[in-house]
Write a protein that holds these residues in place. Structure first.
Motif: not given
Lengths: 116, 130
Positions: A57, A61, A64, A82, A85, A88-89, A91-93, A95-96, B4, B7, B11, B114, B118, B121-122, B125
């Motif tokens: 996944r 991301l 994309r 677009d 976002i 951002s998705e 980046q967070v994914a 980090q996760l 997400f 987000l 969007n 947004t 974020q 989410y941070s 984490l």
């Protein structure tokens, strides 16, 4: 001088039921008898496949976000948000996923440090 | 419901407000566009939003202002008819400016959404982090 026994009046209050308040005996505490199911050999494989799914996944991301970045660079991007976002998705994914990996490695190291 | 979702919903809102801003830009650009009386006036575009069943907002369609417009007496205009009239769009500049502020603030609110997502989410984490 003899001390005369003094009879104290009894203060034992009659048990008046208070509506809406349960007596202590009626309150069920948290049951501690719930046992944790022992880990089976398949659980390790499930964790592995979970990590792999997460990586797949994450790859989707980032792909994309990369595609939208190219669109932005070539002037084909319709909406700025677009891209931001999607980035951002991704980046967070990331980090996760890194957090998951760190936790897994940490757990492995913890077990390897065990004294035998 | 993915991780997400916030987000994604933000969007959709950003996209809808972008369309609204584009429509207002077109309306304000044509506030002085007049036509001859035997043609339709410029029709101002109004965006119709619709809530998505899975969360977020969609642009449902567009509505146009009255093609009758307003007849304005301007005999020197090259498009004026023999009575000296041209057709101006049924378009109110002050209303458009008000809508512009609303669209911009709506867009900014979604951007803030947004950022908050974020941050959330941070924060998630950070649970258990050393």
């Amino acid at each position: 001088m003899s001390v005369m026994p003094v009879e104290f009046p009894s203060f034992s209050a009659p048990a008046v039921p208070v509506p809406g308040v349960a007596s202590l005996g009626d309150i069920a505490g948290p049951s501690l008898s719930q046992s944790v199911a022992p880990a089976s050999a398949a659980d390790g494989a499930e964790f592995g496949s979970m990590v792999l799914d997460g990586l797949d996944r994450l790859e989707g991301l980032t792909d994309r976000a990369d595609g939208l970045a190219v669109e932005a660079a070539t002037g084909n991007l319709d909406n700025i948000h677009d891209y931001t976002i999607a980035a951002s998705e991704a980046q967070v994914a990331t980090q996760l996923t890194v957090a998951l990996r760190n936790k897994a490695v940490e757990a492995f190291n913890e077990i390897m440090r065990m004294q035998v | 419901m993915g991780a997400f979702e916030t987000l994604r919903i933000a969007n959709t809102s950003l996209g809808a407000h972008q369309v609204w801003l584009d429509a207002i830009a077109g309306n304000i650009a044509n506030v002085n566009t007049v036509t001859s009386t035997d043609e339709e006036a410029f029709r101002a575009t109004y965006v119709i939003f619709d809530a998505r069943p899975d969360g977020g907002v969609d642009v449902d369609g567009f509505a146009g202002s009255d093609p009758e417009g307003r007849l304005v007496h301007d005999p020197d205009h090259p498009l004026a008819d023999e009575d000296g009239y041209v057709r101006a769009p049924e378009l109110d500049m002050s209303s458009q400016m008000g809508q512009l502020v609303m669209a911009q603030r709506g867009f900014q609110a979604s951007v803030q959404m947004t950022k908050t997502a974020q941050d959330t989410y941070s924060a998630a984490l950070q649970i258990g982090a050393k």
